[in-house]
Enzyme design. Structure first.
Site, PDB file in Angstrom:
ATOM      1  N   CYS A 107       7.605  -7.582   6.355  1.00 17.67           N
ATOM      2  CA  CYS A 107       8.735  -7.033   7.104  1.00 17.67           C
ATOM      3  C   CYS A 107       9.271  -8.119   8.024  1.00 17.67           C
ATOM      4  O   CYS A 107       8.509  -8.949   8.522  1.00 17.67           O
ATOM      5  CB  CYS A 107       8.262  -5.836   7.943  1.00 17.67           C
ATOM      6  SG  CYS A 107       9.628  -4.949   8.749  1.00 17.67           S
ATOM      7  N   CYS A 112       3.386   8.377   1.509  1.00 13.43           N
ATOM      8  CA  CYS A 112       3.981   7.369   2.383  1.00 13.43           C
ATOM      9  C   CYS A 112       4.138   6.081   1.581  1.00 13.43           C
ATOM     10  O   CYS A 112       3.156   5.499   1.138  1.00 13.43           O
ATOM     11  CB  CYS A 112       3.028   7.185   3.559  1.00 13.43           C
ATOM     12  SG  CYS A 112       3.553   5.904   4.672  1.00 13.43           S
ATOM     13  N   CYS A 167       8.389  -6.149  15.034  1.00 15.45           N
ATOM     14  CA  CYS A 167       7.986  -5.252  16.130  1.00 15.45           C
ATOM     15  C   CYS A 167       6.623  -5.707  16.646  1.00 15.45           C
ATOM     16  O   CYS A 167       5.710  -5.977  15.859  1.00 15.45           O
ATOM     17  CB  CYS A 167       7.943  -3.807  15.648  1.00 15.45           C
ATOM     18  SG  CYS A 167       9.558  -3.256  15.056  1.00 15.45           S
ATOM     19  N   CYS A 226      -1.321   4.951  10.777  1.00 17.18           N
ATOM     20  CA  CYS A 226       0.039   4.487  11.049  1.00 17.18           C
ATOM     21  C   CYS A 226       0.278   3.015  11.344  1.00 17.18           C
ATOM     22  O   CYS A 226      -0.300   2.454  12.264  1.00 17.18           O
ATOM     23  CB  CYS A 226       0.545   5.230  12.277  1.00 17.18           C
ATOM     24  SG  CYS A 226       1.838   6.314  11.860  1.00 17.18           S
ATOM     25  N   GLU A 282      11.150  -2.495   6.169  1.00 18.31           N
ATOM     26  CA  GLU A 282      12.266  -1.789   6.803  1.00 18.31           C
ATOM     27  C   GLU A 282      13.190  -1.317   5.669  1.00 18.31           C
ATOM     28  O   GLU A 282      13.904  -2.131   5.068  1.00 18.31           O
ATOM     29  CB  GLU A 282      12.976  -2.740   7.769  1.00 18.31           C
ATOM     30  CG  GLU A 282      14.330  -2.272   8.262  1.00 18.31           C
ATOM     31  CD  GLU A 282      14.322  -0.850   8.806  1.00 18.31           C
ATOM     32  OE1 GLU A 282      13.518  -0.538   9.702  1.00 18.31           O
ATOM     33  OE2 GLU A 282      15.127  -0.028   8.305  1.00 18.31           O
ATOM     34  N   CYS A 309       3.151  -3.859  15.573  1.00 19.77           N
ATOM     35  CA  CYS A 309       2.955  -3.480  14.172  1.00 19.77           C
ATOM     36  C   CYS A 309       2.301  -4.625  13.410  1.00 19.77           C
ATOM     37  O   CYS A 309       2.741  -5.773  13.502  1.00 19.77           O
ATOM     38  CB  CYS A 309       4.298  -3.139  13.537  1.00 19.77           C
ATOM     39  SG  CYS A 309       4.152  -2.676  11.796  1.00 19.77           S
ATOM     40  N   GLU A 330       0.811  -1.205   0.000  1.00 21.71           N
ATOM     41  CA  GLU A 330       0.000   0.000   0.000  1.00 21.71           C
ATOM     42  C   GLU A 330       0.849   1.262   0.000  1.00 21.71           C
ATOM     43  O   GLU A 330       1.957   1.291   0.535  1.00 21.71           O
ATOM     44  CB  GLU A 330      -0.939  -0.002   1.202  1.00 21.71           C
ATOM     45  CG  GLU A 330      -1.986  -1.065   1.047  1.00 21.71           C
ATOM     46  CD  GLU A 330      -3.010  -1.025   2.156  1.00 21.71           C
ATOM     47  OE1 GLU A 330      -4.149  -1.405   1.901  1.00 21.71           O
ATOM     48  OE2 GLU A 330      -2.679  -0.604   3.265  1.00 21.71           O
TER      49      GLU A 330
HETATM   50  N1  SAH Z   1      10.275  -0.019   9.299  1.00 22.26           N
HETATM   51  C1  SAH Z   1      10.239   1.407   9.423  1.00 22.26           C
HETATM   52  C2  SAH Z   1       8.953   2.013   8.871  1.00 22.26           C
HETATM   53  C3  SAH Z   1       7.783   1.542   9.676  1.00 22.26           C
HETATM   54  S1  SAH Z   1       6.228   2.330   9.681  1.00 22.26           S
HETATM   55  C4  SAH Z   1      10.402   1.798  10.864  1.00 22.26           C
HETATM   56  O1  SAH Z   1      10.347   0.925  11.727  1.00 22.26           O
HETATM   57  O2  SAH Z   1      10.614   2.976  11.156  1.00 22.26           O
HETATM   58  C5  SAH Z   1       6.354   3.912  10.331  1.00 22.26           C
HETATM   59  C6  SAH Z   1       6.056   4.065  11.824  1.00 22.26           C
HETATM   60  O3  SAH Z   1       4.801   3.526  12.240  1.00 22.26           O
HETATM   61  C7  SAH Z   1       7.113   3.402  12.656  1.00 22.26           C
HETATM   62  O4  SAH Z   1       7.583   4.290  13.626  1.00 22.26           O
HETATM   63  C8  SAH Z   1       6.348   2.279  13.278  1.00 22.26           C
HETATM   64  O5  SAH Z   1       6.956   1.862  14.458  1.00 22.26           O
HETATM   65  C9  SAH Z   1       5.000   2.898  13.483  1.00 22.26           C
HETATM   66  N2  SAH Z   1       3.940   1.922  13.760  1.00 22.26           N
HETATM   67  C10 SAH Z   1       3.935   0.599  13.487  1.00 22.26           C
HETATM   68  N3  SAH Z   1       2.801   0.027  13.894  1.00 22.26           N
HETATM   69  C11 SAH Z   1       2.043   0.985  14.463  1.00 22.26           C
HETATM   70  C12 SAH Z   1       0.750   1.007  15.037  1.00 22.26           C
HETATM   71  N4  SAH Z   1      -0.012  -0.080  15.105  1.00 22.26           N
HETATM   72  N5  SAH Z   1       0.287   2.198  15.490  1.00 22.26           N
HETATM   73  C13 SAH Z   1       1.024   3.307  15.384  1.00 22.26           C
HETATM   74  N6  SAH Z   1       2.248   3.348  14.835  1.00 22.26           N
HETATM   75  C14 SAH Z   1       2.760   2.200  14.375  1.00 22.26           C
END
Ligand code: SAH
Length: 386
Positions: free
Chosen positions: A115, A108, A119, A356, A183, A122, A95
C-alpha cells in the site's frame, strides 16, 4: 496461436458477452451460462461445463482460461476465522480472511500488494507499495474462499463455521469487505469491475449493503464511485482534527477532513444510502481522549454516520499501543451520549494473526518457496465489520 488466452475470471457480464460475441461469434446467453459455471458452480475448467457444446468448449479453451491465484497457506483460528495466504508471484503474497459469525460470514479481501498510503499505525504501510491486483486476482480471492469453504463444509475437513445453510454462488460468504491489504480506491479501475461481479445476480449475487469498500479518503474517487457503483462505504477517519489526522493518515494533507466529509455526504445522497461507517483505531494516548470523542461528535452529529472503534492491533516495530478497554468504552459512551452511534469492533482471529490492519503478506524466502514449503510466518489482516 495469436496472443494470450483471456482470463474470464472477474470479467463483468457486459464484457464477457462482448468477448463471446467477438471472439467466438456466440450469443449473449453463452456468457450467462459461463458465469453460472464459474461463480455458482465454481468451475475453473471448460471441460467440466457439460451443458456447453463440445465444439464451443474447445474453441473457448483456445482463446480463454479461468486462472485463479494459488493458495500457499491456510490457517484456521480457534474462533473459526480463516486466513489464506495467496501467491501473487515468486516473492509476493497477499492475504484473504474469512470471519464467521452466527448470522453472517464476512470475507475480507485485498486490492493491492502492499500500500502507498503510509498510515503510521498500519503494518501494510511498512512494506510499501508493490502493485495493483488485477480484476481476476480480486475476484479470485472470493472464488477460492468459496471453494475452500464449500469443501470444508461438505467434506467436514475441519468445519467451515459461519452462516449455515447457504447455497448457490456465495456459499457461506454473505458479506465482502475491502479491508485487506491496499487502498481500493487507488486501484479503482480493477476494483470497480470486481465489485460489479460481486453484485451481479449471475456473479456472487450480493446486495449493495453487503459489499463494503473501505478507503483512507481518496476524495476524487469517492465522487466518481458515487456515479458508477452502488456499494457501502467505510472511511478510515482515525482522528477528529486535521493536525492529528495529517500525522496518522497522511493522505489527509491532500484531502483534509472537511473535504472528505463533504464527499461522504454527497455519496450517501447520490446513492440513497443509509450511512457511512467511519473507522477509528484506538491508539493509547494519541487519539483516545474524551476531548477527541467530543470533537468527533461535533463532526458527525446529525449526519448519516456510524463510528466503528477498532482496538489497535500491535505489530513488530510499531510505536503505538492499544488503548485500555476502559478508555475505549468511555470513548464510545461519550459519542453515544452525544447522539452518535458508535460500536466497538471485536478482535477476531488474533491467534492466527488475522486481526485488523496488520497485513504484510509477503513471500520472503525464495529457497523455501522453491522447496514447495510455505511463506513467511503469518502476517495479519483486518477483521470484523458490524
Ligand atoms: N486502505 C483501506 C483498507 C485498510 S484496512 C482503508 O484505509 O480504509 C481496514 C482498516 O483497518 C482501516 O480502517 C485501517 O485503518 C485499519 N487498520 C490498519 N492498521 C491497523 C492496526 N494495526 N490495528 C487496527 N486497525 C488497523
Amino acid at each position: 496461436m495469436a496472443g494470450e488466452r483471456v482470463n474470464l475470471l472477474g470479467l463483468p457480464r457486459a464484457e464477457l458477452e462482448a468477448f463471446v460475441a467477438t471472439r467466438l461469434g456466440a450469443k449473449p446467453f453463452r456468457a450467462r451460462q459461463l458465469m453460472k459455471w464459474i461463480y455458482r458452480r465454481g468451475a475453473a475448467d471448460f471441460s467440466a461445463m457439460t451443458d456447453l457444446a463440445q465444439d464451443f468448449r474447445s474453441q473457448l479453451s483456445e482463446v480463454a482460461r479461468i486462472a485463479v491465484p494459488e493458495i500457499v497457506a491456510q490457517q484456521v483460528s480457534s474462533d473459526g476465522t480463516r486466513k489464506w495466504m495467496l501467491r501473487m508471484d515468486e516473492v509476493q503474497g497477499i492475504e484473504t480472511v474469512y470471519i464467521p459469525e452466527p448470522d453472517r460470514g464476512t470475507l475480507c479481501i485485498s486490492s493491492q500488494v502492499g500500500c502507498a498510503m503510509d498510515c503510521s499505525f498500519c503494518s501494510t504501510a511498512q512494506q510499501g507499495f508493490n502493485r495493483n491486483l488485477s480484476v481476476a486476482e480480486i475476484v479470485g480471492q472470493v472464488w477460492l474462499a468459496h471453494r475452500e469453504l464449500t469443501e470444508a463444509h461438505a467434506g467436514g475437513r475441519d468445519g467451515a463455521g459461519g452462516a449455515p445453510g447457504r447455497s448457490g454462488a456465495r456459499g457461506n460468504i454473505t458479506n465482502i469487505v475491502f479491508m485487506g491489504m491496499g487502498e481500493p480506491l487507488a486501484n479503482y479501475r480493477n476494483v470497480v469491475p470486481a465489485m460489479r461481479t460481486f453484485l451481479d445476480d449471475l456473479g456472487y449475487d450480493l446486495s449493495r449493503r453487503r459489499v463494503t469498500l473501505s478507503t483512507s479518503g481518496l476524495v476524487p474517487q469517492i465522487y466518481k464511485l458515487a456515479e458508477e457503483c452502488n456499494v457501502a462505504l467505510a472511511v478510515s477517519l482515525h482522528a477528529p482534527n486535521d493536525e492529528l489526522r495529517n500525522e496518522l493518515v497522511p493522505i489527509n494533507r491532500k484531502h483534509p477532513i472537511g473535504e472528505l466529509l463533504t464527499a461522504c455526504w454527497h455519496y450517501i445522497d447520490k446513492q440513497n444510502g443509509r450511512s457511512v461507517t467511519f473507522e477509528y483505531v484506538m491508539l493509547d494516548g494519541v487519539n483516545d481522549k474524551p476531548e477527541h470523542a467530543r470533537q468527533l461528535a461535533r463532526l458527525l452529529k446529525g449526519r448519516p454516520a456510524k463510528l466503528n472503534l477498532i482496538p489497535f492491533n500491535t505489530f513488530p516495530g510499531t510505536r503505538y499501543r492499544r488503548s485500555p478497554a476502559a478508555a475505549i468504552l468511555k470513548f464510545r459512551d461519550i459519542l453515544n451520549d452525544h447522539g452518535v452511534i458508535a460500536t466497538i469492533r471485536r478482535t477476531r482471529g488474533d491467534d492466527i494473526d488475522a486481526a485488523c490492519g496488520q497485513l504484510a503478506g509477503r513471500v520472503t524466502d525464495r529457497t523455501l518457496v522453491r522447496l514447495g514449503t510455505k511463506l513467511t510466518p503469518a502476517p495479519r489482516v483486518p477483521v470484523e465489520i458490524r
